[in-house]
Design a protein around this motif. Structure first.
Motif, PDB file in Angstrom:
ATOM      1  N   SER A  25       0.814  -1.213   0.000  1.00 32.65           N
ATOM      2  CA  SER A  25       0.000   0.000   0.000  1.00 32.65           C
ATOM      3  C   SER A  25       0.854   1.274   0.000  1.00 32.65           C
ATOM      4  N   GLY A  26       2.188   1.122  -0.039  1.00 34.10           N
ATOM      5  CA  GLY A  26       3.061   2.288  -0.094  1.00 34.10           C
ATOM      6  C   GLY A  26       3.426   2.856   1.256  1.00 34.10           C
ATOM      7  N   VAL A  27       3.270   2.056   2.311  1.00 31.39           N
ATOM      8  CA  VAL A  27       3.649   2.470   3.654  1.00 31.39           C
ATOM      9  C   VAL A  27       5.081   2.013   3.919  1.00 31.39           C
ATOM     10  N   ILE A  28       5.898   2.911   4.436  1.00 32.38           N
ATOM     11  CA  ILE A  28       7.315   2.629   4.683  1.00 32.38           C
ATOM     12  C   ILE A  28       7.460   1.656   5.848  1.00 32.38           C
ATOM     13  N   VAL A  29       8.143   0.524   5.564  1.00 31.96           N
ATOM     14  CA  VAL A  29       8.342  -0.507   6.588  1.00 31.96           C
ATOM     15  C   VAL A  29       9.815  -0.715   6.934  1.00 31.96           C
ATOM     16  N   ARG A  30      10.721  -0.152   6.142  1.00 36.34           N
ATOM     17  CA  ARG A  30      12.171  -0.242   6.436  1.00 36.34           C
ATOM     18  C   ARG A  30      12.822   1.037   5.955  1.00 36.34           C
ATOM     19  N   TRP A  31      13.683   1.605   6.773  1.00 37.26           N
ATOM     20  CA  TRP A  31      14.297   2.909   6.521  1.00 37.26           C
ATOM     21  C   TRP A  31      15.672   2.851   7.163  1.00 37.26           C
ATOM     22  N   ASN A  32      16.718   2.808   6.374  1.00 36.51           N
ATOM     23  CA  ASN A  32      18.046   2.669   6.973  1.00 36.51           C
ATOM     24  C   ASN A  32      18.644   4.018   7.351  1.00 36.51           C
ATOM     25  N   ASP A  33      19.824   3.969   7.977  1.00 38.04           N
ATOM     26  CA  ASP A  33      20.488   5.200   8.432  1.00 38.04           C
ATOM     27  C   ASP A  33      20.781   6.147   7.271  1.00 38.04           C
ATOM     28  N   ALA A  34      21.154   5.588   6.121  1.00 41.45           N
ATOM     29  CA  ALA A  34      21.441   6.436   4.953  1.00 41.45           C
ATOM     30  C   ALA A  34      20.172   7.146   4.462  1.00 41.45           C
ATOM     31  N   SER A  35      19.008   6.532   4.632  1.00 39.29           N
ATOM     32  CA  SER A  35      17.742   7.196   4.286  1.00 39.29           C
ATOM     33  C   SER A  35      17.527   8.400   5.189  1.00 39.29           C
ATOM     34  N   ALA A  36      17.816   8.220   6.462  1.00 39.40           N
ATOM     35  CA  ALA A  36      17.678   9.335   7.412  1.00 39.40           C
ATOM     36  C   ALA A  36      18.615  10.474   7.023  1.00 39.40           C
ATOM     37  N   ALA A  37      19.842  10.135   6.643  1.00 38.06           N
ATOM     38  CA  ALA A  37      20.816  11.159   6.252  1.00 38.06           C
ATOM     39  C   ALA A  37      20.381  11.862   4.966  1.00 38.06           C
ATOM     40  N   LEU A  38      19.882  11.120   3.999  1.00 41.81           N
ATOM     41  CA  LEU A  38      19.497  11.684   2.705  1.00 41.81           C
ATOM     42  C   LEU A  38      18.231  12.530   2.787  1.00 41.81           C
ATOM     43  N   PHE A  39      17.199  11.997   3.434  1.00 41.85           N
ATOM     44  CA  PHE A  39      15.894  12.641   3.423  1.00 41.85           C
ATOM     45  C   PHE A  39      15.604  13.490   4.664  1.00 41.85           C
ATOM     46  N   GLY A  40      16.422  13.338   5.723  1.00 41.20           N
ATOM     47  CA  GLY A  40      16.270  14.175   6.909  1.00 41.20           C
ATOM     48  C   GLY A  40      15.295  13.659   7.955  1.00 41.20           C
ATOM     49  N   PHE A  41      14.595  12.573   7.669  1.00 41.89           N
ATOM     50  CA  PHE A  41      13.646  12.004   8.628  1.00 41.89           C
ATOM     51  C   PHE A  41      14.305  10.841   9.365  1.00 41.89           C
ATOM     52  N   ALA A  42      14.235  10.846  10.683  1.00 42.20           N
ATOM     53  CA  ALA A  42      14.700   9.700  11.468  1.00 42.20           C
ATOM     54  C   ALA A  42      13.787   8.514  11.157  1.00 42.20           C
ATOM     55  N   ALA A  43      14.281   7.318  11.402  1.00 44.38           N
ATOM     56  CA  ALA A  43      13.469   6.120  11.148  1.00 44.38           C
ATOM     57  C   ALA A  43      12.132   6.198  11.876  1.00 44.38           C
ATOM     58  N   GLU A  44      12.149   6.687  13.111  1.00 44.08           N
ATOM     59  CA  GLU A  44      10.914   6.781  13.900  1.00 44.08           C
ATOM     60  C   GLU A  44       9.885   7.692  13.236  1.00 44.08           C
ATOM     61  N   GLU A  45      10.352   8.694  12.490  1.00 39.87           N
ATOM     62  CA  GLU A  45       9.444   9.615  11.801  1.00 39.87           C
ATOM     63  C   GLU A  45       8.926   9.018  10.495  1.00 39.87           C
ATOM     64  N   ALA A  46       9.741   8.196   9.836  1.00 41.18           N
ATOM     65  CA  ALA A  46       9.403   7.688   8.508  1.00 41.18           C
ATOM     66  C   ALA A  46       8.607   6.383   8.542  1.00 41.18           C
ATOM     67  N   LEU A  47       8.958   5.498   9.460  1.00 43.50           N
ATOM     68  CA  LEU A  47       8.288   4.195   9.510  1.00 43.50           C
ATOM     69  C   LEU A  47       6.800   4.374   9.762  1.00 43.50           C
ATOM     70  N   GLY A  48       5.993   3.670   8.967  1.00 37.33           N
ATOM     71  CA  GLY A  48       4.538   3.772   9.097  1.00 37.33           C
ATOM     72  C   GLY A  48       3.935   4.903   8.280  1.00 37.33           C
ATOM     73  N   GLN A  49       4.782   5.744   7.691  1.00 32.49           N
ATOM     74  CA  GLN A  49       4.304   6.849   6.854  1.00 32.49           C
ATOM     75  C   GLN A  49       4.163   6.389   5.405  1.00 32.49           C
ATOM     76  N   ASN A  50       3.347   7.092   4.669  1.00 31.48           N
ATOM     77  CA  ASN A  50       3.171   6.873   3.242  1.00 31.48           C
ATOM     78  C   ASN A  50       4.406   7.393   2.499  1.00 31.48           C
ATOM     79  N   LEU A  51       4.716   6.820   1.348  1.00 31.62           N
ATOM     80  CA  LEU A  51       5.856   7.261   0.543  1.00 31.62           C
ATOM     81  C   LEU A  51       5.769   8.725   0.112  1.00 31.62           C
TER      82      LEU A  51
END
Length: 135
Positions: A25-51
């Motif tokens: 359904s496009g919900v983020i279920v995995r977000w690595n440290d490099a994603s946090a560095a690139l996009f600025g969202f910590a894993a806790e902010e991104a996980l469970g969010q829509n793409l």
């Protein structure tokens, strides 16, 4: 020695490229440290969010058309081919990212579980190339 799944998790956590995994359904279920560095969202902010969290508004309609087709058919038009696109940083700044996409399938019957995108920031390179062409 750790088992393969622990190794895989360590690799995803430590790889230099952003790895974003979304369910069907496009919900983020995995977000690595490099994603946090690139996009600025910590894993806790991104996980469970829509793409949409990282997709600029003007690209969302076409993204979701392609995403839904891929989830339904189990095939990607861009499978494994790097694609230059825009992404959104938490600050609102638009980035140029080079991404590769893949469908994630389960072992049983090859059922589509979701997707994975691997991304790297190429903003500086794109802006340098644009400046060189303009001069």
């Amino acid at each position: 020695m750790e088992d393969r799944s622990q190794w895989a998790e360590r690799i995803i956590d430590q790889i230099a490229d952003a790895v974003v995994v979304a369910d069907r359904s496009g919900v983020i279920v995995r977000w690595n440290d490099a994603s946090a560095a690139l996009f600025g969202f910590a894993a806790e902010e991104a996980l469970g969010q829509n793409l949409d969290l990282i997709i600029p508004e003007h690209l969302r309609a076409s993204h979701w058309r392609g995403f839904e087709a891929a989830m339904t058919k189990g095939v990607l038009k861009l499978q494994g081919r790097p694609t230059l696109t825009r992404a959104l940083h938490k600050s609102g700044r638009k980035l140029y990212v080079e991404m590769t996409f893949a469908i994630v399938k389960g072992e049983a019957e090859g059922k589509v579980l979701g997707s994975v995108a691997v991304a790297r920031d190429v903003t500086e390179r794109v802006e340098r190339e644009r400046a060189a062409r303009a001069s």
